[in-house]
Design a protein around this motif. Structure first.
Motif, PDB file in Angstrom:
ATOM      1  N   VAL A 230       0.873  -1.179   0.000  1.00 22.97           N
ATOM      2  CA  VAL A 230       0.000   0.000   0.000  1.00 22.97           C
ATOM      3  C   VAL A 230       0.911   1.230   0.000  1.00 22.97           C
ATOM      4  CG1 VAL A 230      -2.181  -0.807   1.019  1.00 22.97           C
ATOM      5  CG2 VAL A 230      -0.240  -0.222   2.506  1.00 22.97           C
ATOM      6  N   GLU A 231       0.320   2.349  -0.410  1.00 15.14           N
ATOM      7  CA  GLU A 231       1.105   3.584  -0.512  1.00 15.14           C
ATOM      8  C   GLU A 231       0.334   4.731   0.122  1.00 15.14           C
ATOM      9  OE1 GLU A 231       3.670   4.762  -3.920  1.00 15.14           O
ATOM     10  OE2 GLU A 231       1.844   5.756  -4.625  1.00 15.14           O
ATOM     11  N   PHE A 232       1.040   5.564   0.873  1.00 17.61           N
ATOM     12  CA  PHE A 232       0.444   6.814   1.335  1.00 17.61           C
ATOM     13  C   PHE A 232       0.794   7.904   0.343  1.00 17.61           C
ATOM     14  CE2 PHE A 232       0.235   4.572   5.396  1.00 17.61           C
ATOM     15  CZ  PHE A 232      -1.057   4.892   5.768  1.00 17.61           C
ATOM     16  N   TYR A 233      -0.238   8.616  -0.094  1.00 16.36           N
ATOM     17  CA  TYR A 233      -0.088   9.699  -1.064  1.00 16.36           C
ATOM     18  C   TYR A 233      -0.637  10.960  -0.404  1.00 16.36           C
ATOM     19  CZ  TYR A 233      -1.002  12.521  -5.231  1.00 16.36           C
ATOM     20  OH  TYR A 233      -1.039  13.544  -6.148  1.00 16.36           O
ATOM     21  N   SER A 234       0.151  12.046  -0.442  1.00 13.21           N
ATOM     22  CA  SER A 234      -0.221  13.245   0.325  1.00 13.21           C
ATOM     23  C   SER A 234      -0.456  14.446  -0.577  1.00 13.21           C
ATOM     24  CB  SER A 234       0.920  13.562   1.297  1.00 13.21           C
ATOM     25  OG  SER A 234       0.704  14.810   1.893  1.00 13.21           O
ATOM     26  N   LEU A 235      -1.416  15.267  -0.210  1.00 14.82           N
ATOM     27  CA  LEU A 235      -1.650  16.514  -0.950  1.00 14.82           C
ATOM     28  C   LEU A 235      -0.891  17.690  -0.325  1.00 14.82           C
ATOM     29  CD1 LEU A 235      -3.782  14.790  -2.316  1.00 14.82           C
ATOM     30  CD2 LEU A 235      -5.403  16.658  -2.095  1.00 14.82           C
ATOM     31  N   SER A 236      -0.163  17.407   0.753  1.00 13.61           N
ATOM     32  CA  SER A 236       0.452  18.493   1.527  1.00 13.61           C
ATOM     33  C   SER A 236       1.556  19.214   0.780  1.00 13.61           C
ATOM     34  CB  SER A 236       1.043  17.943   2.830  1.00 13.61           C
ATOM     35  OG  SER A 236       0.011  17.526   3.668  1.00 13.61           O
ATOM     36  N   LYS A 237       2.398  18.480   0.071  1.00 17.12           N
ATOM     37  CA  LYS A 237       3.584  19.088  -0.512  1.00 17.12           C
ATOM     38  C   LYS A 237       3.399  19.379  -1.996  1.00 17.12           C
ATOM     39  CE  LYS A 237       4.934  18.568   3.585  1.00 17.12           C
ATOM     40  NZ  LYS A 237       5.981  17.905   4.318  1.00 17.12           N
ATOM     41  N   SER A 238       2.718  18.494  -2.733  1.00 14.21           N
ATOM     42  CA  SER A 238       2.516  18.747  -4.164  1.00 14.21           C
ATOM     43  C   SER A 238       1.594  19.945  -4.377  1.00 14.21           C
ATOM     44  CB  SER A 238       1.893  17.529  -4.846  1.00 14.21           C
ATOM     45  OG  SER A 238       2.716  16.404  -4.716  1.00 14.21           O
ATOM     46  N   PHE A 239       0.590  20.079  -3.486  1.00 11.82           N
ATOM     47  CA  PHE A 239      -0.445  21.097  -3.706  1.00 11.82           C
ATOM     48  C   PHE A 239      -0.511  22.132  -2.580  1.00 11.82           C
ATOM     49  CE2 PHE A 239      -1.772  17.112  -5.740  1.00 11.82           C
ATOM     50  CZ  PHE A 239      -1.855  17.543  -7.050  1.00 11.82           C
ATOM     51  N   ASN A 240       0.402  22.076  -1.641  1.00  6.74           N
ATOM     52  CA  ASN A 240       0.417  23.001  -0.492  1.00  6.74           C
ATOM     53  C   ASN A 240      -0.933  23.007   0.228  1.00  6.74           C
ATOM     54  OD1 ASN A 240       3.040  23.800  -1.339  1.00  6.74           O
ATOM     55  ND2 ASN A 240       2.044  25.040  -2.908  1.00  6.74           N
ATOM     56  N   TYR A 241      -1.545  21.834   0.273  1.00  2.52           N
ATOM     57  CA  TYR A 241      -2.843  21.675   0.940  1.00  2.52           C
ATOM     58  C   TYR A 241      -2.586  21.201   2.374  1.00  2.52           C
ATOM     59  CZ  TYR A 241      -7.918  20.951   0.403  1.00  2.52           C
ATOM     60  OH  TYR A 241      -9.284  21.046   0.482  1.00  2.52           O
ATOM     61  N   THR A 242      -1.458  21.611   2.893  1.00  2.00           N
ATOM     62  CA  THR A 242      -0.869  21.050   4.107  1.00  2.00           C
ATOM     63  C   THR A 242      -1.805  21.065   5.313  1.00  2.00           C
ATOM     64  OG1 THR A 242       1.030  22.284   3.226  1.00  2.00           O
ATOM     65  CG2 THR A 242       1.385  21.035   5.240  1.00  2.00           C
ATOM     66  N   GLY A 243      -2.322  22.260   5.637  1.00  2.00           N
ATOM     67  CA  GLY A 243      -3.153  22.376   6.838  1.00  2.00           C
ATOM     68  C   GLY A 243      -4.549  21.792   6.669  1.00  2.00           C
ATOM     69  N   ALA A 244      -4.965  21.550   5.435  1.00  2.00           N
ATOM     70  CA  ALA A 244      -6.300  20.966   5.207  1.00  2.00           C
ATOM     71  C   ALA A 244      -6.326  19.495   5.626  1.00  2.00           C
ATOM     72  CB  ALA A 244      -6.685  21.102   3.741  1.00  2.00           C
ATOM     73  N   ARG A 245      -5.149  18.881   5.763  1.00  2.00           N
ATOM     74  CA  ARG A 245      -4.989  17.491   6.188  1.00  2.00           C
ATOM     75  C   ARG A 245      -5.707  16.527   5.241  1.00  2.00           C
ATOM     76  NH1 ARG A 245      -1.348  17.377   7.097  1.00  2.00           N
ATOM     77  NH2 ARG A 245      -1.159  15.637   8.547  1.00  2.00           N
ATOM     78  N   MET A 246      -5.103  16.279   4.144  1.00  2.44           N
ATOM     79  CA  MET A 246      -5.697  15.344   3.195  1.00  2.44           C
ATOM     80  C   MET A 246      -4.631  14.491   2.532  1.00  2.44           C
ATOM     81  SD  MET A 246      -8.272  14.041   1.610  1.00  2.44           S
ATOM     82  CE  MET A 246      -9.812  14.940   1.645  1.00  2.44           C
ATOM     83  N   GLY A 247      -4.778  13.196   2.700  1.00  6.56           N
ATOM     84  CA  GLY A 247      -3.903  12.242   2.030  1.00  6.56           C
ATOM     85  C   GLY A 247      -4.710  10.993   1.733  1.00  6.56           C
ATOM     86  N   PHE A 248      -4.066  10.008   1.122  1.00  4.64           N
ATOM     87  CA  PHE A 248      -4.780   8.786   0.745  1.00  4.64           C
ATOM     88  C   PHE A 248      -3.926   7.558   1.015  1.00  4.64           C
ATOM     89  CE2 PHE A 248      -6.436  12.227  -1.730  1.00  4.64           C
ATOM     90  CZ  PHE A 248      -7.807  12.056  -1.593  1.00  4.64           C
ATOM     91  N   LEU A 249      -4.609   6.476   1.311  1.00  8.51           N
ATOM     92  CA  LEU A 249      -3.962   5.174   1.285  1.00  8.51           C
ATOM     93  C   LEU A 249      -4.462   4.489   0.021  1.00  8.51           C
ATOM     94  CD1 LEU A 249      -2.155   3.112   2.803  1.00  8.51           C
ATOM     95  CD2 LEU A 249      -4.252   2.109   3.689  1.00  8.51           C
ATOM     96  N   THR A 250      -3.526   3.979  -0.775  1.00  7.30           N
ATOM     97  CA  THR A 250      -3.901   3.337  -2.038  1.00  7.30           C
ATOM     98  C   THR A 250      -3.202   1.980  -2.125  1.00  7.30           C
ATOM     99  OG1 THR A 250      -2.015   4.354  -3.161  1.00  7.30           O
ATOM    100  CG2 THR A 250      -4.082   5.572  -3.244  1.00  7.30           C
ATOM    101  N   GLY A 251      -3.779   1.091  -2.914  1.00  2.52           N
ATOM    102  CA  GLY A 251      -3.094  -0.183  -3.159  1.00  2.52           C
ATOM    103  C   GLY A 251      -3.921  -1.379  -2.717  1.00  2.52           C
ATOM    104  N   ASN A 252      -3.252  -2.385  -2.162  1.00  2.07           N
ATOM    105  CA  ASN A 252      -3.895  -3.670  -1.850  1.00  2.07           C
ATOM    106  C   ASN A 252      -5.282  -3.491  -1.211  1.00  2.07           C
ATOM    107  OD1 ASN A 252      -4.506  -5.962   0.157  1.00  2.07           O
ATOM    108  ND2 ASN A 252      -3.048  -6.848  -1.288  1.00  2.07           N
ATOM    109  N   LYS A 253      -6.267  -4.038  -1.899  1.00  2.00           N
ATOM    110  CA  LYS A 253      -7.670  -3.837  -1.516  1.00  2.00           C
ATOM    111  C   LYS A 253      -7.966  -4.306  -0.092  1.00  2.00           C
ATOM    112  CE  LYS A 253     -10.267  -4.767  -5.044  1.00  2.00           C
ATOM    113  NZ  LYS A 253     -11.079  -5.439  -6.070  1.00  2.00           N
TER     114      LYS A 253
END
Ligand SMILES: Cc1ncc(COP(=O)(O)O)c(C=O)c1O
Length: 388
Positions: A230-253
């Motif tokens: 599984v992978e953690f993917y974050s919106l904090s650094k690519s989109f500077n959405y840092t304080g909104a606290r949004m990321g994803f876990l993706t991969g093995n169902k």
């Protein structure tokens, strides 16, 4: 009454960070110029359309209910992003949101580990990699990231431990050491993990901040990865959405659904305006992300190249929004060096030993100030005479 806390709280003493912060406040009170390069919070702004999407959604009263789940449009946006950015095909069941990768990594061990299960984490490493599994009562074993091994885990040497371990955390581009892994590393890691029946958690916070023609990838783009990763993917650094606290876990169902079950006990879903902003981020253009990476590259050159030009041998970061520097000759302790650097130059950085025993003798700089200010910081170091 004497209050008695859990013994694990002893692991979270602020210690040196409190001392550094007090010192910084003192310099500010004295009117000294402070160059704060210690904290990894981006100083860039989110795109206007992302902020507009949040603001617009925040004006609608229906968006103040418990969200309970990810909006289907949000899941679709992640599917689109992974397809476009990484060439990875995801199913909706292979995706869930988290309140930033930090929260996800802090809690995922609770859904995987029983007490004393072994978990493999890097040394040096980003602190939550160790704190998360330890919250779940897991037994931490570190794997060394050393120059001899190109800062990659020595898979052959780890074989026996891998047989016993429940999961392993891997992360490139790597905070704090600023190194990247070639695709061939992941292509070796996946079959190795399958052979040892070991789960891999990849923290992919910095795939969009990567330099000199390197390509940031998703581990899920490697054949067979979804079986064990599984992978953690974050919106904090690519989109500077840092304080909104949004990321994803993706991969093995199964892993994603298992973690979702755990989180549904403690969480009622992400505030809907934050979800709408995330949809705008993920479905927006790529150019701003690439332009921002170019800005970080200029900062890296100003810092690493600048220090080298005054006799401090700081290697160019391969990726991340940081630089990793050996402490100059004449110093033995990274924390003492950080204190003295701050006192003599106003430049703040983070002691490497806060990232593990192999971080000793290093410091980490965050590339969170504009080029001109970084150049002034380098000049302040030069003029202080702190370098041999
Ligand atoms: C390697 C790494 N992982 C995770 C995070 C946390 O990211 P998020 O804001 O998504 O929680 C950071 C933040 O600096 C990081 O450096």
């Amino acid at each position: 009454m004497e209050l008695r806390f859990a013994s694990r709280m002893k692991d979270y003493e602020e210690g040196i960070f409190q001392v550094l912060n007090e010192k910084k406040e003192e310099l500010v009170r004295q009117g000294r110029t402070v160059y704060n390069l210690s904290v990894g919070t981006p100083d860039f702004q989110p795109r206007q359309d992302i902020m507009d999407a949040v603001a617009e959604a925040a004006r609608r009263p229906e968006n103040y209910k418990y969200a309970l789940r990810d909006l289907p449009e949000l899941t679709e946006a992640v599917i689109g992003r992974y397809r476009k950015r990484y060439g990875v095909k995801l199913e909706p069941e292979e995706i869930m949101s988290v309140y930033g990768s930090q929260e996800g990594i802090a809690h995922i061990g609770l859904s995987l580990c029983d007490k004393d299960d072994i978990v493999l984490v890097p040394d040096p490493g980003y602190p939550i990699f160790a704190i998360g599994p330890s919250l779940a009562g897991a037994r931490l074993m570190t794997y060394d990231l050393t120059e001899e091994n190109h800062y990659l885990p020595d898979l052959e040497a780890l074989g026996e431990l891998a047989d016993k371990a429940k999961f392993m955390i891997v992360s490139y581009p790597m905070n704090p050491i600023c190194k990247c892994a070639p695709r061939s590393f992941y292509e070796a890691l996946i079959p190795w993990a399958r052979k040892h029946e070991l789960l891999i958690i990849h923290d992919n916070a910095y795939s969009d901040i990567i330099y000199d023609g390197r390509k940031g990838i998703s581990i899920l783009s490697v054949p067979g990865a979804k079986e064990v990763c599984v992978e953690f993917y974050s919106l904090s650094k690519s989109f500077n959405y840092t304080g909104a606290r949004m990321g994803f876990l993706t991969g093995n169902k199964e892993l994603v659904q298992n973690f979702k079950k755990l989180r549904s006990q403690i969480d009622y879903g992400t505030f809907l305006p934050v979800q709408y902003g995330a949809i705008a981020a993920l479905t927006g253009p790529d150019e701003p992300v690439l332009e921002q990476c170019e800005e970080y590259r200029k900062r890296r050159d100003a810092l690493c190249g600048g220090f080298r030009s005054i006799g401090w041998n700081v290697p160019d970061s391969e990726g991340t929004m940081f630089a990793w520097a050996p402490i100059p000759e004449g110093f033995e302790d990274d924390t003492a060096f950080v204190m003295e650097l701050m006192e003599r130059t106003g430049v703040l950085c983070t002691p490497g030993s806060s990232f593990g025993k192999l971080g000793k003798g290093h410091v980490r700089f965050a590339l969170t100030l504009p080029v001109e200010t970084i150049t002034q910081a380098v000049q302040a170091v030069k003029e202080s005479g702190i370098l041999p």
